[in-house]
Design a protein around this motif. Sequence first.
Motif, PDB file in Angstrom:
ATOM      1  N   HIS A 258       0.687  -1.199   0.114  1.00  0.00           N
ATOM      2  CA  HIS A 258       0.048  -0.025  -0.086  1.00  0.00           C
ATOM      3  C   HIS A 258       0.993   1.321  -0.004  1.00  0.00           C
ATOM      4  CE1 HIS A 258      -3.094   2.914   0.843  1.00  0.00           C
ATOM      5  NE2 HIS A 258      -2.465   3.167   2.116  1.00  0.00           N
ATOM      6  N   GLU A 259       1.820   1.100   0.854  1.00  0.00           N
ATOM      7  CA  GLU A 259       2.720   2.367   0.903  1.00  0.00           C
ATOM      8  C   GLU A 259       3.662   2.612  -0.407  1.00  0.00           C
ATOM      9  OE1 GLU A 259       4.922   1.557   4.572  1.00  0.00           O
ATOM     10  OE2 GLU A 259       3.400   2.086   5.683  1.00  0.00           O
ATOM     11  N   GLY A 260       3.950   1.555  -0.939  1.00  0.00           N
ATOM     12  CA  GLY A 260       4.735   1.562  -2.235  1.00  0.00           C
ATOM     13  C   GLY A 260       3.761   2.190  -3.251  1.00  0.00           C
ATOM     14  N   PHE A 261       2.575   1.629  -3.361  1.00  0.00           N
ATOM     15  CA  PHE A 261       1.587   2.266  -4.508  1.00  0.00           C
ATOM     16  C   PHE A 261       1.529   3.819  -4.059  1.00  0.00           C
ATOM     17  CE2 PHE A 261      -0.419  -2.139  -5.005  1.00  0.00           C
ATOM     18  CZ  PHE A 261       0.712  -2.272  -6.091  1.00  0.00           C
ATOM     19  N   GLU A 262       1.207   4.122  -2.888  1.00  0.00           N
ATOM     20  CA  GLU A 262       1.017   5.527  -2.648  1.00  0.00           C
ATOM     21  C   GLU A 262       2.466   6.516  -3.104  1.00  0.00           C
ATOM     22  OE1 GLU A 262      -1.425   7.267  -1.151  1.00  0.00           O
ATOM     23  OE2 GLU A 262      -2.684   5.595  -1.400  1.00  0.00           O
ATOM     24  N   ALA A 263       3.550   5.726  -2.696  1.00  0.00           N
ATOM     25  CA  ALA A 263       4.776   6.603  -3.036  1.00  0.00           C
ATOM     26  C   ALA A 263       4.910   6.619  -4.517  1.00  0.00           C
ATOM     27  CB  ALA A 263       5.761   5.574  -2.381  1.00  0.00           C
ATOM     28  N   PHE A 264       4.587   5.565  -5.271  1.00  0.00           N
ATOM     29  CA  PHE A 264       4.447   5.664  -6.916  1.00  0.00           C
ATOM     30  C   PHE A 264       3.590   6.789  -7.355  1.00  0.00           C
ATOM     31  CE2 PHE A 264       3.109   4.357 -11.036  1.00  0.00           C
ATOM     32  CZ  PHE A 264       4.326   4.123 -11.655  1.00  0.00           C
ATOM     33  N   SER A 281      -3.711   0.440  -4.463  1.00  0.00           N
ATOM     34  CA  SER A 281      -3.534   1.117  -3.189  1.00  0.00           C
ATOM     35  C   SER A 281      -4.709   1.121  -2.404  1.00  0.00           C
ATOM     36  CB  SER A 281      -2.790   2.501  -3.112  1.00  0.00           C
ATOM     37  OG  SER A 281      -2.782   3.152  -1.999  1.00  0.00           O
ATOM     38  N   ARG A 282      -5.809   1.402  -3.054  1.00  0.00           N
ATOM     39  CA  ARG A 282      -7.103   1.148  -2.088  1.00  0.00           C
ATOM     40  C   ARG A 282      -7.569  -0.274  -1.773  1.00  0.00           C
ATOM     41  NH1 ARG A 282     -11.799  -0.406  -3.946  1.00  0.00           N
ATOM     42  NH2 ARG A 282     -11.110  -0.218  -6.079  1.00  0.00           N
ATOM     43  N   MET A 283      -7.094  -1.236  -2.527  1.00  0.00           N
ATOM     44  CA  MET A 283      -7.625  -2.741  -2.452  1.00  0.00           C
ATOM     45  C   MET A 283      -6.673  -3.147  -1.361  1.00  0.00           C
ATOM     46  SD  MET A 283      -8.015  -3.478  -6.363  1.00  0.00           S
ATOM     47  CE  MET A 283      -8.632  -5.225  -6.140  1.00  0.00           C
ATOM     48  N   THR A 284      -5.397  -2.901  -1.250  1.00  0.00           N
ATOM     49  CA  THR A 284      -4.537  -3.261  -0.327  1.00  0.00           C
ATOM     50  C   THR A 284      -4.614  -2.743   1.072  1.00  0.00           C
ATOM     51  OG1 THR A 284      -2.861  -1.623  -0.867  1.00  0.00           O
ATOM     52  CG2 THR A 284      -2.445  -3.933  -1.792  1.00  0.00           C
ATOM     53  N   ASP A 285      -5.323  -1.499   1.147  1.00  0.00           N
ATOM     54  CA  ASP A 285      -5.587  -0.726   2.385  1.00  0.00           C
ATOM     55  C   ASP A 285      -6.686  -1.406   2.965  1.00  0.00           C
ATOM     56  OD1 ASP A 285      -5.473   1.402   4.269  1.00  0.00           O
ATOM     57  OD2 ASP A 285      -7.132   2.113   3.355  1.00  0.00           O
ATOM     58  N   GLU A 286      -7.934  -1.784   1.730  1.00  0.00           N
ATOM     59  CA  GLU A 286      -9.094  -2.378   2.399  1.00  0.00           C
ATOM     60  C   GLU A 286      -8.720  -3.847   3.133  1.00  0.00           C
ATOM     61  OE1 GLU A 286     -11.606  -2.253  -0.809  1.00  0.00           O
ATOM     62  OE2 GLU A 286     -12.149  -0.085  -0.774  1.00  0.00           O
ATOM     63  N   ALA A 287      -7.807  -4.390   2.280  1.00  0.00           N
ATOM     64  CA  ALA A 287      -7.482  -6.048   2.497  1.00  0.00           C
ATOM     65  C   ALA A 287      -6.861  -5.644   4.121  1.00  0.00           C
ATOM     66  CB  ALA A 287      -6.676  -6.583   1.739  1.00  0.00           C
ATOM     67  N   VAL A 288      -5.867  -4.679   4.411  1.00  0.00           N
ATOM     68  CA  VAL A 288      -5.217  -4.714   5.573  1.00  0.00           C
ATOM     69  C   VAL A 288      -6.305  -4.477   6.831  1.00  0.00           C
ATOM     70  CG1 VAL A 288      -3.653  -3.174   7.083  1.00  0.00           C
ATOM     71  CG2 VAL A 288      -3.077  -3.740   4.488  1.00  0.00           C
ATOM     72  N   LYS A 289      -7.037  -3.587   6.435  1.00  0.00           N
ATOM     73  CA  LYS A 289      -8.173  -3.251   7.530  1.00  0.00           C
ATOM     74  C   LYS A 289      -9.007  -4.487   7.738  1.00  0.00           C
ATOM     75  CE  LYS A 289      -8.346   1.585   6.295  1.00  0.00           C
ATOM     76  NZ  LYS A 289      -9.244   2.880   5.832  1.00  0.00           N
ATOM     77  N   ALA A 290      -9.349  -5.487   6.761  1.00  0.00           N
ATOM     78  CA  ALA A 290     -10.174  -6.454   6.993  1.00  0.00           C
ATOM     79  C   ALA A 290      -9.486  -7.732   7.650  1.00  0.00           C
ATOM     80  CB  ALA A 290     -10.573  -6.991   5.451  1.00  0.00           C
ATOM     81  N   GLY A 291      -8.188  -7.646   7.748  1.00  0.00           N
ATOM     82  CA  GLY A 291      -7.443  -8.706   8.213  1.00  0.00           C
ATOM     83  C   GLY A 291      -6.694  -9.577   7.368  1.00  0.00           C
TER      84      GLY A 291
END
Length: 470
Positions: A258-264, A281-291
């Motif tokens: 997620h941080e890498g996509f944001e940096a890109f 980036s949005r999908m990885t962030d949602e996946a992190v929040k979902a566990g």
Amino acid sequence: MTLSLALTAAALLAAEPTSLPAGHPPIGAQTQAPAASSPGTGALPAGHPSIGSGATAPASGDAPAGPLPEGHPPMTGRAAPTAEELLQQLDGMQGLREREKTFEIASALGKLYYTNGRPADAVPYFLQAEERAKAARELFLAQRKKLGKAPVQSPAEANCGFTAQMPVEQMAAAAAERAKKGDTAGAAACARAALEPVLEVESMHANALFLSGDAAGALKGYERVLEVAPTYADALFGRSALLYETRGEDLKALQTAHEGFEAFMAAYPDSNRAPLARKLSRMTDEAVKAGGMKKWQASRAEDRRIRATKLDLSSGPMMAQGPMAGGGGRPMAGGGDTAAPAISQETMQAMQNVEHTPEMEAQLTKTVEQGEELLAKGRFDEALQAYRQVMPLRPDGRVKAGLAWTLIGLGKPTADRVWGVAVGSDPAAVDQLGETLKAKGDLKGAKALWTKLAASAPDYADKVQAKLNQ
């Protein structure tokens, strides 16, 4: 071709013992023709045709004006060799991989294989090139550490004086001299400049490893690039895409992706990969929040529906730019050749957006034809490897039909699902595969395919019924 013929010719000449006569000027990437104002200058052997503003190349098939010195290579007037011809010559050179090479020669050979759909063959040459640049990398990392929080200067600010044609090892030596004199800032800047072509090779090497099925090695390769250049575009996107595809249950890895996509997106807002980076980036962030990816997928009925239609592919060799072009496939479960986790829709989309050179298109077509030939002979395992190479870059009806029929021939659990995708998207392409099998002598296979097509697509049945009655 993506790689210039001049550079490739230099690689061939440097790799093989020279047959030029004594005193002949060197031929290679660094050779410059004499200036027009000074014809004939340089150490040309006696009898060599003059080179200058008034000299003209002989017409194709004509002999050059004046005799050539003894031992001079014949001047045939033939066109420069194609990439395929060059690769055939390279493949026939005994001991070429083991022979010592400069960074420029090793990287040129690696790029030639890589850009022509042979990533596994490119890896040894990329390794050799990186080894030649090892001193420059170690010097830069050491000098940057000494700088502390001070930024690394540009080559211009440090007055490195490098040119585009200067060999990497020569630039590294110049940077090392500065380090010996205590010029930490200048040494760091010049060593970093020397590493610019090296970073490209390391990024391609990581892509080649991924395309050859080594996801772990590819990840280390991207991180190696980012150690020197934290915002290097291809490595920054490639690492995040690979983490997204292969570490879906590792929350720390997903957060890094997620941080890498944001940096890109921050570094390259106008890149054609920025929209995909934003989505991932949005999908990885949602996946992190979902566990984790599985829990996130389970919470989205629509996502489950989409993933139910995924094609059966593995992360075997694929002729493309790898994850740096938009993501990559998940690794094969259990390491088997026929295990086939799904490649995400986002990754497939990005793979399709890779720039296709004429050479790549020709290689893709050739691989599809090889797959069809193998199908007609009942060699389904080998056919599957061919279609796996092509699908991420050319998922058209012809390739989907071939892949579906291959999986049916192998009796794979996913065969009916893939067949449904192929028939539903392009039944005419499935029909045409039957014609191809028949033309190649597999009439039994063609009729079996048409029978299944008629049963699967009732609206299309009338078009194949006559063929079944033949």
